[in-house]
Design an enzyme around this catalytic site. Structure first.
Site, PDB file in Angstrom:
ATOM      1  CD  GLU A 117      61.051  64.459 -30.307  1.00  0.00           C
ATOM      2  OE1 GLU A 117      62.067  64.677 -30.140  1.00  0.00           O
ATOM      3  OE2 GLU A 117      60.444  62.664 -29.167  1.00  0.00           O
ATOM      4  CG  HIS A 141      55.903  65.211 -33.173  1.00  0.00           C
ATOM      5  ND1 HIS A 141      56.270  64.143 -34.114  1.00  0.00           N
ATOM      6  CD2 HIS A 141      55.925  64.448 -32.040  1.00  0.00           C
ATOM      7  CE1 HIS A 141      56.158  63.391 -33.582  1.00  0.00           C
ATOM      8  NE2 HIS A 141      55.534  62.437 -31.955  1.00  0.00           N
ATOM      9  CG  HIS A 143      51.367  61.271 -31.357  1.00  0.00           C
ATOM     10  ND1 HIS A 143      51.486  61.039 -29.930  1.00  0.00           N
ATOM     11  CD2 HIS A 143      52.685  61.363 -31.064  1.00  0.00           C
ATOM     12  CE1 HIS A 143      52.697  61.238 -29.204  1.00  0.00           C
ATOM     13  NE2 HIS A 143      53.504  61.670 -30.854  1.00  0.00           N
ATOM     14  CG  HIS A 212      56.773  58.264 -32.270  1.00  0.00           C
ATOM     15  ND1 HIS A 212      57.786  58.886 -31.719  1.00  0.00           N
ATOM     16  CD2 HIS A 212      56.140  59.680 -32.192  1.00  0.00           C
ATOM     17  CE1 HIS A 212      58.105  59.580 -31.173  1.00  0.00           C
ATOM     18  NE2 HIS A 212      56.751  60.389 -30.929  1.00  0.00           N
TER      19      HIS A 212
END
EC number: 4.1.2.19
Length: 274
Positions: A117, A141, A143, A212
């Protein structure tokens, strides 16, 4: 010789990745984290650098990040293992003078590479540098479980999602008055999702990827982590509330306005108008 693993930025990455793992936000190799550094941060650690740093071209040039060092998590690496072997799971990279690629100065041993990413991170860094006049340095980032759950049951609209999170916990409007940006579902690890995320990062420090995870930005590792943690706590409350039959009372628009005035923040107008 100064040991880079004892530096504030490696230790900070160890703490953030370990805390995220313990929260349950980063199963297996899920999640990624990047921290923008200055040359002064890495100046003491040149003796730790690889003798012949590997060069990796970027899929698109990032001239705004030219000559900028970062510490990043690795592709396919587990957050739970960062504390056990920082050099295998983290890397210090430096973008070259024209922003066309970067060298891996330290870490990412055994031919490892930065997170898949990285395009989304670098594009988001560019937008947050402009949006905050260079203040924001972290893109995270993960989850976050309850935020993901809400993307299945709430309308995936910035105003709607933001308003629900503000109502889920009083502190949310104060912590993210700019609201939560939301993308359509997109394939991860592509320039396309990176560009879409960066576009939302022009306006929001939090961006949801439905089904996501979430992207968060902040000036420090603690601030970026705390931003996501605050939104996730509200999402956890909302999941419980919805499972108990929904809201019978909540924070009103007038109360949200009063909250913004008390703490000197300007709430996202579209969310406040609902």
């Amino acid at each position: 010789m100064q040991n880079i693993t004892q530096s504030w930025f490696v230790q900070g990455m160890i703490k953030a990745t370990t805390d995220a793992w313990l929260k349950g936000w980063d199963e297996r190799n899920g999640g990624n984290l990047t921290l923008r550094l200055d040359d002064a941060d890495i100046a003491l650690y040149h003796d730790n650098f690889h003798p012949q740093p590997r060069y990796i071209p970027l899929s698109q040039p990032m001239p705004l990040l030219a000559n900028t060092p970062f510490i990043v998590t690795g592709s396919g690496k587990f957050f739970r293992n960062v504390q056990l072997d920082p050099a295998a799971n983290l890397g210090v990279v430096k973008v070259d003078s024209d922003g066309a690629g970067y060298h891996i100065l330290w870490g990412l041993t055994n031919e490892a590479v930065p997170t898949s990413e990285l395009p989304a991170h670098f594009l988001s860094h560019c937008e947050r540098i402009k949006a905050t006049n260079g203040k924001d340095r972290v893109i995270m980032h993960c989850h976050a479980t309850n935020l993901i759950a809400l993307t299945y049951v709430l309308e995936n609209d910035t105003a709607v999602f933001t308003r629900q999170l503000w109502e889920g916990s009083t502190e949310c409007l104060v912590v993210f008055p700019d609201g939560v940006g939301i993308l359509p579902w997109m394939v991860p690890g592509t320039d396309e999702i990176g560009q879409a995320t960066a576009q939302e990062m022009q306006k929001h420090s939090l961006v949801l990827w439905p089904f996501h995870g979430v992207f968060g930005s902040g000036p420090t590792l603690d601030e970026a982590f705390g931003l996501i943690d605050t939104a996730e706590k509200s999402a956890q409350v909302l999941v419980k509330v919805y499972s108990m039959g929904g809201m019978k009372q909540t924070i009103s628009r007038e109360e949200l306005i009063a909250l913004g005035k008390r703490f000197g923040v300007t709430p996202l107008a579209s969310a406040l108008a609902l």
